[in-house]
Scaffold this active site. Structure first.
Site, short mmCIF file in Angstrom:
data_model
loop_
_atom_site.label_atom_id
_atom_site.label_comp_id
_atom_site.label_asym_id
_atom_site.label_seq_id
_atom_site.Cartn_x
_atom_site.Cartn_y
_atom_site.Cartn_z
N LEU B 232 -6.62 0.18 4.33
CA LEU B 232 -5.55 -0.08 3.38
C LEU B 232 -4.91 1.22 2.95
O LEU B 232 -5.59 2.21 2.68
CB LEU B 232 -6.20 -0.76 2.17
CG LEU B 232 -5.34 -1.35 1.10
CD1 LEU B 232 -4.55 -2.51 1.67
CD2 LEU B 232 -6.23 -1.82 -0.04
N HIS B 233 -3.60 1.24 2.84
CA HIS B 233 -2.91 2.35 2.18
C HIS B 233 -3.26 2.28 0.70
O HIS B 233 -3.27 1.19 0.12
CB HIS B 233 -1.40 2.17 2.38
CG HIS B 233 -0.60 3.35 1.95
ND1 HIS B 233 -0.41 3.68 0.63
CD2 HIS B 233 0.06 4.30 2.65
CE1 HIS B 233 0.33 4.78 0.55
NE2 HIS B 233 0.63 5.17 1.78
N PRO B 234 -3.57 3.45 0.08
CA PRO B 234 -4.02 3.41 -1.33
C PRO B 234 -3.06 2.64 -2.24
O PRO B 234 -3.50 2.00 -3.20
CB PRO B 234 -4.07 4.89 -1.73
CG PRO B 234 -4.27 5.62 -0.44
CD PRO B 234 -3.59 4.80 0.63
N GLY B 236 -1.79 -0.05 -1.83
CA GLY B 236 -1.98 -1.49 -1.78
C GLY B 236 -3.28 -1.95 -2.43
O GLY B 236 -3.58 -3.15 -2.43
#
Lengths: 248, 349, 248, 349
Positions: B232-234, B236
């Site tokens: 996950l991109h932070p 999100g």
């Protein structure tokens, strides 16, 4: 092509010791023929063995024989002007049942290796080609894949090693011809895109080891051509002689 | 008085355009599905108004957009697309694991592959989640994300029973996606931003036609790309965490471009829906017992409203005098839906 | 092989009308060459066109070209004494970028079709083979697949029809050379086991239409051989000439 | 007094051997997993006794066998295998659907393929279901099948959280499986009975090694075989229906040999488990309200007992004097587990 200095004879049990230090087109020492196989030895004017070759009527019927077929896949979207053609690899047993040429080798000190091998091949192929009923449609020969000076195979490092992380040398020695069949159980079963392989592995694909050069030249002389199949461990090329090509 | 009482979720309205523009500008490229373009935002609002207003059976084309306001000021957005890949296929990579074994070599390996699939075509998508940073810590994101699920449950005939949500994948310090660089780029010879540009307004399905249909063998990918699978991109984390808590599965599907996790679940098994109850409205009704935060929403479609209230755990009815109606407005029907926010998991032992 | 009675010349626009009733090796009327293509016409002593052929430098670069590769798969369990080798089909674009021989055709009343076609081929191939830098590695030619007397293709009935249930004739006429590319979008993308096909479809696989017999014989004379690829709609064989084979 | 009160489910005991022999003889070949062989049955009983008795952490090898008795007479059996494909892979075909479309040809088709997978390796399997025909209509099959799920939930550390069950596939009038004839037979050149003989005691995984790893394209199969995909042999309808009602998914997996449906579900989402509650035992406790049939079981492993009782819907505690203890025996602990048998589905609208 054949040379008067040479003479041909069938393989005898004494040849095994003589050839123990030779290396065949696949990089291995030649072995004694099985009963159904035909093996010839080419000797010089003094009767010393200079080259040998063996014809196996059918490959892959005891132990499945694996290879990668090199295909192509196009992905295109005309509306976007995008077009990509990529080479692919697919694991298979495409040559099962075909005849096989094995243990094509010559003495390390043979003065004219390519000439000797060509003469030998011609003698071996003549009866095979003349017997359409029994010969099958193709004669297949596997060649050792390219290796770096340190003996490592970039193709193995870029593909096989990712699916069998241990050193393959002891397993290859232990299982001999069965080794690729065991390795195949661990390899990808569906189409692989070549672009996913590291550059050195791609460069090595279908490239023969330098030691196989005389054999390759002799095979080309006899009408063999690259089959767009490679060995699954070191990516060495598989060449075939189409029986119909010669007869055409 | 807790500020959570001041929050109200409602359908977007044309007057919200400036607020949405602010949100679109605040969200990183590719993270939110709100375009940074006034005309396209106006269109999105209009389509949402039509979707909420439409009496027809669902066509699947609808997109619903909600805004969250605190005492009248918009502080966040969330949305629903009725049918993923409407008019086309919706592609994902599905994680698969197979065991490859050789008794002779004494090896048994679990092989990870990615399979291009359109399993999620037609499912209902949760989209457009954004909350102002100052509100990230409180209950506002919970209301913003979960109230959508009650809306879907209330108007289930308009939606699919499978719900999914995409989440942004990892990018490196230079803004490159290691997953795209290892997979998609090999079939486009361009970076993701360029590819998006070339493809323009076309669907992802179109891009997927350019990608191989045989599985991606994960061991062949560079380490950074392997690591990025399902990561996950932070940015999100907050919405992702809420959906994980709802019971969405995050292990099966990833985005075919950046490798981010696409979560998926069946509506009836999601926590807020499973625990939702209808409360009858009765003047003077009194709830007894320890109070917990609950989602409370009205049951009308066009005038859907959701807010938060502290209610006893087993509450059966609610008084129209309850303070939650200060935000929700006078109750339009004889009941409301509630769902506890902090329910403990049922445990057998 | 060439015969003094024949003369060769380049294709002219007038030939199109003359050849309109001919059928090429793929069962279609010959068409005019594109600018980058080379087309020859063989005429009899009276200057009447008797045969034609065309060489396309690269196939599949505009519209992806599909074929089925015929491979083999072995499933074996030595402990149980079970061993099965099956033929497989895999959809691909393996010949993308190779040179292609198209519109190999002769006049319906040509007295010696095979001889005429051989003479024509030899003339067309000589410069191609002599130009290794530009010629690529293979020359590919697709042949019409076998059909029953009523014109139906058993291969189509056993495979294509299950994935595109409508009559293919109008679509083939409408899309021409692009038809197989559109059909490919509907076909299985992963390995097919031949044993799942009905017996008539299996029998038709790789078998050429009777009308292609003179072309096949002429191709064999020039060193072409079956490539173990077939056309995806009617299962017609694809033959190739390995440039290296001829040069070897 | 309803006969349902007379039913008791308990672990199999060595004395049950004659009863199990009767059951094995009554079940058609390949339908039940009970062998028609006294020695192997004795072994099965012994292994079950060891499994119930073992205090160790689960090895995965355990098989648990229950019998259902009516006033002491055994009328049915059911079982659990802790881990499918223990020591090996457990193969299934997974149904997959992909859309193949050509805009030029104006065609878009949903293509059905079967993918050989071992997704279910290691899941817990429900096995050995058999009930005497005379008892098929009543509550006995419900107790027989569902009580297993409560046992699994109570001793979850011994089982996988995914539960599956195989069901027999279609056979034609001659006893041939059209699915086997169209798929498996092509790789064996023998009929299924023969193949089972050749393979002997070996695992199915072994057979699967002989089957192709590329998908089976369903349109290429004869119609009878296409029809048999996921179709149930009539003899399996009763246990299948119960598991469907529990919420098991029957659309994803089929048996690789006869094409019968293999159902699968997550333990915590199965109805009997979701609705299970622990009731405290309190002398003199009285339940009020309309009574419904409930499963009731003790919480001991080795002496596990389950029976049926009519209890009020929201019952919170139970008296040790309740008539259910006439069957269950004196309650061994301070509580029992119950789960309603005829609960209505929670509905939102």
């Amino acid at each position: 092509m054949s040379d008067v200095r040479y003479s041909l004879r069938a393989w005898t049990s004494a040849d095994e010791a003589v050839c123990a230090q030779w290396r065949n087109q696949a990089g291995q020492p030649p072995a004694a023929p099985a009963p159904e196989e035909q093996a010839l030895v080419l000797c010089d004017a003094d009767g010393r063995p200079q080259a040998c070759a063996r014809l196996r009527p059918h490959l892959g019927l005891d132990i499945p024989r694996y290879s990668f077929h090199i295909g192509r896949a196009v992905h295109a979207a005309a509306e976007l002007g995008l077009y990509h053609c990529q080479d692919t690899l697919l694991l298979g047993n495409d040559h099962t049942g075909e005849a096989e040429l094995v243990d094509l080798a010559c003495a390390p000190d043979c003065p004219q290796p390519q000439q000797a091998l060509s003469a030998l091949l011609e003698a071996l192929l003549k009866p095979w080609l003349a017997d359409p009923a029994n010969r099958g449609r193709q004669l297949v020969v596997e060649l050792a894949g390219w290796r770096r000076a340190d003996g490592r195979s970039p193709f193995w490092d870029g593909l096989g090693r990712l699916f069998y992380p241990a050193d393959p040398t002891p397993q290859r020695a232990r299982w001999g011809e069965a080794w690729p069949a065991h390795l195949a159980a661990l390899m990808p079963r569906q189409t692989l895109y070549l672009s996913f392989l590291a550059e050195p592995a791609r460069q090595a694909l279908g490239r023969a080891h330098e030691g196989a050069a005389p054999a390759l030249q002799a095979l080309a002389t006899q009408g063999f051509a690259y089959s767009r199949h490679v060995r699954i461990d070191d990516g060495g090329p598989i060449w075939v002689l189409q029986a119909s090509t010669r007869l055409g | 008085m807790s500020p959570a009482h001041d929050l109200l979720l409602r359908p977007v309205a044309p007057e919200d355009l400036p607020a949405l523009e602010r949100i679109a500008a605040a969200t990183a490229d590719g993270i939110s599905s709100l375009p940074e373009d006034r005309e396209r935002l106006r269109e999105r609002i209009e389509r949402s108004c039509q979707a909420f207003a439409s009496e027809d059976a669902a066509s699947g084309e609808e997109t619903y957009l909600f805004v969250l306001e605190e005492r009248g000021r918009v502080i966040g957005s969330s949305g629903i697309a009725a049918s993923a890949g409407f008019h086309d296929r919706f592609y994902s990579y599905r994680n698969e694991f197979v065991v490859h074994a050789s008794a002779a070599l004494g090896v048994s390996q679990r092989l990870h592959t990615l399979h291009l699939c359109h399993d999620l075509t037609g499912v209902t998508l949760l989209t457009s989640f954004y909350i102002e940073p100052a509100y990230e810590a409180g209950l506002a994101p919970q209301l913003l994300s979960r109230a959508r699920l009650l809306f879907i449950a209330l108007f289930a005939e308009r939606f699919n029973s499978r719900i999914a949500a995409e989440h942004p994948g990892l990018v490196d310090a230079q803004g490159h996606s290691p997953f795209w660089d290892a997979v998609g780029r090999r079939f486009f010879n361009m970076d993701y931003a360029q590819a998006e540009k070339v493809v323009g307004g076309r669907s992802k399905a179109f891009i997927a036609d350019l990608m191989p249909h045989s599985p991606v063998y994960v061991p062949l990918l560079p380490e950074a790309a392997q690591f990025a699978i399902g990561q996950l991109h932070p940015v999100g984390e907050l919405p992702f965490g809420i959906l994980q808590d709802e019971g969405f599965d995050a292990d099966t599907y990833i985005d075919i471009f950046d490798g981010g996790p696409t979560v998926e679940g069946r509506l009836e098994l999601l926590r807020s829906v499973r625990q939702a109850r209808r409360l009858a409205l009765r003047p003077g009704a009194l709830g007894l017992g320890q109070e917990h935060w609950h989602l409370v929403c009205t049951e009308r479609r066009r005038d859907f409203r959701a807010s938060l209230a502290r209610l006893p755990a087993g509450v059966q009815e609610l008084s129209p005098e309850h303070r939650v109606f200060e935000r929700l407005g006078p109750p339009p029907g004889a009941s409301v839906m509630v769902s506890p926010l902090d329910a403990v998991q049922e445990e057998l032992r």
